[in-house]
Design a protein around this motif. Structure first.
Motif, PDB file in Angstrom:
ATOM      1  N   SER A 150       0.839  -1.206   0.000  1.00  0.00           N
ATOM      2  CA  SER A 150       0.000   0.000   0.000  1.00  0.00           C
ATOM      3  C   SER A 150       0.872   1.253   0.000  1.00  0.00           C
ATOM      4  O   SER A 150       0.552   2.245  -0.661  1.00  0.00           O
ATOM      5  CB  SER A 150      -0.919  -0.007   1.227  1.00  0.00           C
ATOM      6  OG  SER A 150      -1.833  -1.082   1.177  1.00  0.00           O
ATOM      7  N   MET A 151       1.980   1.207   0.730  1.00  0.00           N
ATOM      8  CA  MET A 151       2.903   2.340   0.755  1.00  0.00           C
ATOM      9  C   MET A 151       3.536   2.551  -0.618  1.00  0.00           C
ATOM     10  O   MET A 151       3.673   3.696  -1.084  1.00  0.00           O
ATOM     11  CB  MET A 151       3.986   2.099   1.806  1.00  0.00           C
ATOM     12  CG  MET A 151       4.902   3.290   2.042  1.00  0.00           C
ATOM     13  SD  MET A 151       6.190   2.917   3.270  1.00  0.00           S
ATOM     14  CE  MET A 151       5.176   2.490   4.686  1.00  0.00           C
ATOM     15  N   ILE A 152       3.913   1.456  -1.273  1.00  0.00           N
ATOM     16  CA  ILE A 152       4.495   1.567  -2.615  1.00  0.00           C
ATOM     17  C   ILE A 152       3.485   2.167  -3.587  1.00  0.00           C
ATOM     18  O   ILE A 152       3.811   3.073  -4.366  1.00  0.00           O
ATOM     19  CB  ILE A 152       4.966   0.185  -3.101  1.00  0.00           C
ATOM     20  CG1 ILE A 152       6.167  -0.300  -2.276  1.00  0.00           C
ATOM     21  CG2 ILE A 152       5.345   0.232  -4.585  1.00  0.00           C
ATOM     22  CD1 ILE A 152       6.582  -1.727  -2.584  1.00  0.00           C
ATOM     23  N   LYS A 153       2.249   1.672  -3.549  1.00  0.00           N
ATOM     24  CA  LYS A 153       1.226   2.178  -4.463  1.00  0.00           C
ATOM     25  C   LYS A 153       0.905   3.640  -4.170  1.00  0.00           C
ATOM     26  O   LYS A 153       0.665   4.426  -5.102  1.00  0.00           O
ATOM     27  CB  LYS A 153      -0.038   1.313  -4.357  1.00  0.00           C
ATOM     28  CG  LYS A 153       0.141  -0.075  -4.938  1.00  0.00           C
ATOM     29  CD  LYS A 153      -1.159  -0.840  -5.009  1.00  0.00           C
ATOM     30  CE  LYS A 153      -1.710  -1.168  -3.650  1.00  0.00           C
ATOM     31  NZ  LYS A 153      -2.894  -2.072  -3.716  1.00  0.00           N
ATOM     32  N   ARG A 154       0.886   4.012  -2.905  1.00  0.00           N
ATOM     33  CA  ARG A 154       0.640   5.424  -2.571  1.00  0.00           C
ATOM     34  C   ARG A 154       1.778   6.285  -3.104  1.00  0.00           C
ATOM     35  O   ARG A 154       1.553   7.396  -3.601  1.00  0.00           O
ATOM     36  CB  ARG A 154       0.502   5.574  -1.059  1.00  0.00           C
ATOM     37  CG  ARG A 154       0.225   6.996  -0.600  1.00  0.00           C
ATOM     38  CD  ARG A 154      -0.155   7.023   0.869  1.00  0.00           C
ATOM     39  NE  ARG A 154      -1.461   6.459   1.082  1.00  0.00           N
ATOM     40  CZ  ARG A 154      -2.590   7.157   1.039  1.00  0.00           C
ATOM     41  NH1 ARG A 154      -2.556   8.448   0.770  1.00  0.00           N
ATOM     42  NH2 ARG A 154      -3.744   6.583   1.251  1.00  0.00           N
ATOM     43  N   ASP A 200      -4.352   0.348  -7.645  1.00  0.00           N
ATOM     44  CA  ASP A 200      -4.014  -1.058  -7.856  1.00  0.00           C
ATOM     45  C   ASP A 200      -2.869  -1.149  -8.847  1.00  0.00           C
ATOM     46  O   ASP A 200      -2.682  -0.262  -9.683  1.00  0.00           O
ATOM     47  CB  ASP A 200      -5.215  -1.841  -8.390  1.00  0.00           C
ATOM     48  CG  ASP A 200      -6.368  -1.909  -7.387  1.00  0.00           C
ATOM     49  OD1 ASP A 200      -6.096  -2.167  -6.197  1.00  0.00           O
ATOM     50  OD2 ASP A 200      -7.520  -1.679  -7.799  1.00  0.00           O
ATOM     51  N   MET A 201      -2.130  -2.261  -8.774  1.00  0.00           N
ATOM     52  CA  MET A 201      -1.038  -2.471  -9.708  1.00  0.00           C
ATOM     53  C   MET A 201      -1.543  -2.664 -11.135  1.00  0.00           C
ATOM     54  O   MET A 201      -0.872  -2.301 -12.093  1.00  0.00           O
ATOM     55  CB  MET A 201      -0.211  -3.681  -9.278  1.00  0.00           C
ATOM     56  CG  MET A 201       0.684  -3.414  -8.082  1.00  0.00           C
ATOM     57  SD  MET A 201       1.990  -2.223  -8.496  1.00  0.00           S
ATOM     58  CE  MET A 201       2.812  -2.066  -6.897  1.00  0.00           C
ATOM     59  N   SER A 202      -2.741  -3.249 -11.264  1.00  0.00           N
ATOM     60  CA  SER A 202      -3.385  -3.404 -12.565  1.00  0.00           C
ATOM     61  C   SER A 202      -4.836  -3.782 -12.311  1.00  0.00           C
ATOM     62  O   SER A 202      -5.292  -3.798 -11.172  1.00  0.00           O
ATOM     63  CB  SER A 202      -2.680  -4.473 -13.416  1.00  0.00           C
ATOM     64  OG  SER A 202      -3.024  -5.771 -12.980  1.00  0.00           O
ATOM     65  N   HIS A 223     -10.067  -7.660  -7.328  1.00  0.00           N
ATOM     66  CA  HIS A 223      -8.829  -7.797  -6.560  1.00  0.00           C
ATOM     67  C   HIS A 223      -7.764  -6.784  -6.974  1.00  0.00           C
ATOM     68  O   HIS A 223      -6.844  -6.514  -6.207  1.00  0.00           O
ATOM     69  CB  HIS A 223      -8.249  -9.205  -6.727  1.00  0.00           C
ATOM     70  CG  HIS A 223      -9.055 -10.282  -6.092  1.00  0.00           C
ATOM     71  ND1 HIS A 223      -8.910 -10.662  -4.778  1.00  0.00           N
ATOM     72  CD2 HIS A 223     -10.040 -11.061  -6.588  1.00  0.00           C
ATOM     73  CE1 HIS A 223      -9.762 -11.637  -4.492  1.00  0.00           C
ATOM     74  NE2 HIS A 223     -10.458 -11.896  -5.577  1.00  0.00           N
ATOM     75  N   GLY A 224      -7.866  -6.263  -8.177  1.00  0.00           N
ATOM     76  CA  GLY A 224      -6.806  -5.410  -8.695  1.00  0.00           C
ATOM     77  C   GLY A 224      -5.888  -6.222  -9.576  1.00  0.00           C
ATOM     78  O   GLY A 224      -6.318  -6.915 -10.498  1.00  0.00           O
TER      79      GLY A 224
END
Length: 337
Positions: free
Chosen positions: A290-294, A300-302, A308-309
């Motif tokens: 979640s930190m990386i995506k923020r 979502d990654m995709s 689910h993303g």
């Protein structure tokens, strides 16, 4: 009225009156049928509207499509369960493509954020790490991992020198660090599950690890939706709550003790420690992604898995769980009876 009219009116009266009653009865029956059908359709429409409203509230609260998530989760779970319980080598046919898709999603997300990352070298490097983990010993696995990390960093630096686009030193350094981080985060952590799979009864421990991580995620989701009030890490993941974490802890503990006693045949306290370790690593992995995506500015990654993303969004809690799972296997497996 004349007698002639009365005679005409009274003529054929038995059949006429019977026909009239039959027509009236059929008309009344059809009216009841139409009314019943209308009432039934109204009830169905109201139930559908109530369900959609409830589903929208759940989706809004949880941030995912519940029905799609359940369907995809059941299919994935069936594939993992079948591969691990019947022919454990088949797990490679599921694990390797999933990890490679996770690498691809991560690299594409990094590229979209402005990082210069090379897709094909990362996919090749990730495949080498995974194959080395399963088919070769520990030392070969670690040597290949270090070699892949070094090669990816060198490839990125050489590509930057060839580009000559005046990219700033700080950005080039960040690109090189990212090139080294991706193989450590995705394929290396995933490869530890394959190292565990190679061991005696390792497939059962992999299954237990996945089941506990999934149980923790499901418990957190259910408890968070039903009782979530107090945010756990609002700056990282606003939808995660302490109530959800409590649900995750309860679910992970129950599943771990049951699987530990019935499937792994280890003492209940060892199974409980195994569950607590997986709960901690799964929570850290979930918050970490979640930190990386923020940081990347994405939700979502995709969108590869509806509800689910992306694939990596489903692997986020499992990847770091491979570390305690492998360590505790060597610690607790001798206790198995």
């Amino acid at each position: 009225m004349s007698d002639t009219d009365d005679a005409a009116d009274g003529g054929a009266t038995p059949s006429t009156r019977a026909e009239a009653r039959r027509v009236a009865q059929e008309s009344s029956f059809q009216t009841h049928v139409r009314q019943a059908r209308t009432d039934f359709e109204q009830h169905i429409e109201k139930a559908r509207a109530d369900f959609e409203q409830a589903n929208e509230r759940i989706n809004e609260r949880s941030g995912r499509n519940l029905l799609s998530a359940i369907a995809i989760g059941v299919l994935i779970g069936a594939a993992v369960l079948a591969s691990l319980l019947f022919v454990k080598w088949l797990f490679l046919l599921f694990a390797i493509p999933a990890v490679l898709l996770g690498i691809y999603e991560f690299v594409r997300a990094l590229q979209a954020s402005g990082r210069r990352v090379d897709v094909v070298p990362h996919l090749i490097g990730g495949l080498l790490i995974l194959l080395a983990a399963f088919f070769y010993g520990h030392w070969t696995h670690w040597v290949i991992t270090y070699a892949v990390v070094a090669a990816l960093i060198v490839i990125r630096l050489v590509a930057q020198m060839a580009a000559r686009n005046g990219r700033r030193y700080g950005d080039v350094l960040a690109d090189a660090l990212v090139a080294g981080f991706v193989p450590l985060y995705v394929p290396l952590l995933a490869s530890l599950a394959l190292v565990l799979l190679r061991q005696e009864q390792g497939e059962l421990w992999v299954l237990a690890m996945v089941a506990i991580a999934v149980a923790a995620d499901t418990g957190a989701y259910a408890a968070g939706v039903a009782f979530g009030r107090h945010p756990m890490a609002p700056r990282i993941s606003p939808k995660k709550t302490w109530e959800g974490f409590a649900g995750a802890a309860l679910a992970a503990a129950v599943v771990a003790v049951l699987l530990g006693i019935l499937m792994l045949h280890i003492p209940w306290w060892a199974a409980l420690l195994f569950g607590v370790a997986i709960l901690g690593s799964a929570t850290i992995g979930d918050l970490g992604e979640s930190m990386i995506k923020r940081d990347l500015g994405i939700k979502d990654m995709s969108s590869a898995l509806p509800g689910h993303g992306g694939v990596l969004d489903r692997l986020d809690s499992i990847l770091p769980s491979t570390v305690p799972a492998l360590a505790l296997y060597f610690l607790f497996f001798p206790m198995a009876v």
